[in-house]
Design an enzyme around this catalytic site. Structure first.
Site, PDB file in Angstrom:
ATOM      1  N   SER A   1      80.680  92.626 102.518  1.00  0.00           N
ATOM      2  CA  SER A   1      79.461  92.807 101.860  1.00  0.00           C
ATOM      3  C   SER A   1      78.202  92.268 102.745  1.00  0.00           C
ATOM      4  O   SER A   1      77.917  92.786 103.814  1.00  0.00           O
ATOM      5  CB  SER A   1      79.330  91.972 100.424  1.00  0.00           C
ATOM      6  OG  SER A   1      78.337  92.606  99.689  1.00  0.00           O
TER       7      SER A   1
ATOM      8  N   HIS B   1      82.839  97.966  94.546  1.00  0.00           N
ATOM      9  CA  HIS B   1      82.494  96.874  95.700  1.00  0.00           C
ATOM     10  C   HIS B   1      83.627  95.890  96.018  1.00  0.00           C
ATOM     11  O   HIS B   1      83.661  95.328  97.068  1.00  0.00           O
ATOM     12  CB  HIS B   1      81.423  96.367  95.177  1.00  0.00           C
ATOM     13  CG  HIS B   1      80.592  95.349  96.422  1.00  0.00           C
ATOM     14  ND1 HIS B   1      80.303  96.031  97.517  1.00  0.00           N
ATOM     15  CD2 HIS B   1      80.240  94.144  96.214  1.00  0.00           C
ATOM     16  CE1 HIS B   1      79.514  95.230  98.272  1.00  0.00           C
ATOM     17  NE2 HIS B   1      79.635  93.871  97.718  1.00  0.00           N
TER      18      HIS B   1
END
Length: 672
Positions: A528, A643
């Site tokens: 991320s 995610h």
């Protein structure tokens, strides 16, 4: 790279051309890595630890029951369940299954992933269950009856959206969801707060509050604590600034006048404020307590429950019925103490002795009824021990995780590197004594953003996949995180983002200088925002690394704000549409700084098609650009997982096996 982006077509998440291209990249990655002679064995060993039945089943108390969500080999999508404390104390508790997500997914033909539940206070007989399709942030919401263990026909139900929802009472909820055009912010989150009454249509829910379109989100919630019943609204202006309001019974709003960069909430008679900038004579990073009612009338008399210094920061705090448990860090090692309010102030005592270079985390308390707490203690080489106790009484170990990998000859050392501007940056080294082994394959991990703190933790996956094979594992506590409080985070905001990159590079260089590893044996990984960090290492410091892995990465810093939730991160990085920000974003954007004139180390990029937070195009476009320039790059895009990158343990084990196989092939000789 010029301003024209020839790979914009890869931003079409489900586009036929984009998915065909992704399928080709996935096939290349599978051939390159899964055919390795040790891949299958490694994946099975990692799946084994993820599915292990003797893991600690961490729980949350609601009333008389302890609730847990559990996945294992027989229930890959998991089961929501509960038990009593009496049963929980046993080695093999008797659990009451509430919702089997595997059965639900099979029945409805959907790849449901558990996304949590909101139980109704104080009877806890109903829950608002959130389910995600294959791990995305968007969820569906359904009301669940815990007595019949079934979804309630005609109950509260919301279609798929990035929804937040919370109980007011038995027949009302606060809700924010997609109500159509204009109801979402530019970041894709709910802009409005509405009050929804049972038995009415969702579209008829009563508007209570609306944030600006440029804000991140708006949220409302109700505190039903007896004697302190209050409703609140919060407007998130950006990722680091918000406004808090008290909502009266006639829907009048009263702003709680705290700095918009502070974190604030009410607990019974107290207003708790964690500062991020100096306020009322207290430094940034302080924990302050006020009398709530007096504060509303203008009284700013604060008691400081925690004041930081240059080496110590607040890690967290939790209420029991009569006490406050305070977690602090000194050079990223945890201490825990108990604070007790009295008529003339607050007293404090140490809760528990935490082993050196370890982390202690309060995982649950019972703030409504008792001074019960659950405390988890672990370290890089020490499996978790879960302690149970009541403040003022004895603490007992109630659960102990078994060792999952061989730690013989391994140790943990905290070191410090000196960054480019002279800042002292801590990092942890886990591995064998390098003075005896000489340089070995080493994996350096970092994040460095959004106030996220990397504290010691026990990872069986890292242990089996890397440490047991003779590798050394390193965690860098670089600026951008919260290891030393808000100033540590703020030092790497916006145009100063390069400070986080310089810190990580300084740790990499220090590892080589100490003889722990060599550049050819040093790998780096991050996910991320940590994927942005990896992109910076690739484009700015390729000479320091032998391989790089970036998972669900943020790499296009000139378009991130136009992709999915990216607009919510402009407070962290800057806004590419602003003339003052675009130059430094151009400078730090890995995608735009890839070049054919530099020898980059091999790269593995990992993402997910259904990641609706960080767009998969970041990884896709970077992979395409690297291929165009003739560099060595692999891309793996999981179709599910969101995610998190994986929606079950099989996917997680596969992804981890890809990562560690790639790293070991590039950095060392396999010892499997």
């Amino acid at each position: 790279m010029d301003d024209e982006d020839s790979y914009l077509w890869l931003e079409d998440v489900q586009g036929a051309a984009a998915l065909a291209w992704v399928d080709e990249r996935n096939a290349e990655t599978r051939v390159a890595l899964t055919t390795h002679h040790g891949f299958a064995v490694l994946k099975d060993r990692l799946r084994d630890v993820l599915d292990a039945s003797d893991r600690i089943p961490y729980s949350t108390r609601y009333g008389e029951f302890l609730y847990n969500f559990w996945r294992d080999a027989g229930q890959p999508r998991g089961v929501w369940r509960r038990t009593t404390l009496e049963q929980y104390r046993k080695d093999n508790p008797l659990w009451e299954a509430l919702l089997d997500v595997d059965v639900l997914a099979a029945t409805e033909g959907e790849k449901w992933v558990w996304a949590g539940a909101h139980l109704r206070y104080p009877d806890y007989r109903r829950a608002l269950v959130c389910l995600s399709r294959d791990g995305s942030d968007a969820v569906v919401v359904r009301e669940f009856d815990l007595t019949t263990r079934a979804f309630l026909t005609g109950g509260f139900e919301v279609g798929e959206a990035k929804t937040w929802i919370g109980w007011i009472d038995a027949d009302h909820v606060f809700i924010g969801t997609d109500f159509g055009p204009g109801s979402l912010t530019a970041s894709g989150y709910p802009r409005t707060v509405r009050r929804w009454r049972r038995g009415t249509l969702l579209e008829d829910a009563e508007p209570v509050f609306e944030a600006d379109a440029g804000d991140v989100s708006a949220v409302g919630w109700h505190d039903a604590t007896p004697g302190y019943e209050r409703s609140f609204l919060s407007r998130s202006i950006d990722f680091h600034h918000s406004e808090l309001y008290l909502l009266s019974s006639d829907d009048r709003r009263s702003k709680i006048d705290v700095p918009d960069d502070a974190s604030a909430y009410a607990h019974r008679q107290h207003l708790m404020v964690t500062t991020k900038s100096p306020w009322l004579g207290h430094p940034a990073g302080s924990l302050l307590v006020f009398d709530f009612d007096a504060f509303l009338t203008g009284d700013r008399t604060a008691q400081a429950l925690f004041t930081p210094d240059e080496r110590t920061a607040l890690a967290g705090h939790s209420w029991t019925r009569h006490h406050l448990i305070l977690e602090t860090m000194r050079d990223v090692a945890t201490s825990v103490e108990v604070l007790t309010p009295h008529a003339d102030g607050w007293s404090r005592t140490e809760l528990a002795q935490v082993p050196p270079l370890s982390a202690a985390t309060v995982v649950d308390t019972d703030p409504d009824r008792s001074d019960e707490y659950f405390l988890d203690v672990d370290g890089y080489l020490t499996p978790s021990t879960l302690y149970y106790g009541h403040l003022g009484a004895e603490t007992e170990p109630i659960k102990q995780a078994p060792a999952r990998f061989d730690t013989a000859g391994l140790s943990v050392e905290r070191c410090f590197a000196t960054s480019a501007d002279g800042t002292r940056v801590p990092y942890f080294v886990i591995g064998a004594d390098h003075t005896k082994t000489g340089p070995v394959p080493t994996l350096l991990y970092g994040y460095g953003g959004f106030e996220y703190c990397l504290t010691p933790y026990y990872s069986p996956v890292t242990g089996r996949a890397w440490l047991e094979r003779g590798g050394t594992y390193v965690v860098a506590n670089i600026r951008g995180g919260a290891e030393y409080g808000p100033t540590w985070h703020q030092a790497a905001l916006g145009k100063n983002r390069v400070r986080a990159f310089e810190d990580f590079a300084a740790v990499a260089a220090d590892l080589v200088a100490r003889g722990i590893t060599t550049p050819a044996q040093l790998g780096a990984s991050g996910a991320s925002n940590g994927g942005l960090l990896m992109g910076a290492m690739l484009t700015r410091y390729p000479h320091l690394f032998g391989a790089i892995v970036a998972e669900v990465p943020l790499l296009d810093m000139l378009r991130f704000h136009r992709l999915l939730a990216g607009a919510s991160w402009t407070a962290e990085y800057g806004n590419p549409d602003h003339d003052n920000d675009r130059p430094h974003l151009q400078d730090i954007s890995p995608y735009h700084n890839l070049s054919d004139g530099r020898p980059y180390p091999p790269v593995l990029l990992m993402t997910s098609t259904c990641d609706d937070r960080v767009h998969p195009a970041h990884a896709r476009k970077a992979a395409a650009r690297l291929r165009e320039l003739g560099h060595q790059v692999l891309l793996h895009e999981n179709t599910g997982g969101g995610h998190a990158g994986a929606s079950d343990n099989e996917q997680a084990a596969f992804n981890c096996a890809l990562t560690y196989t790639f790293l070991w092939e590039q950095l060392g000789t396999s010892r499997m």
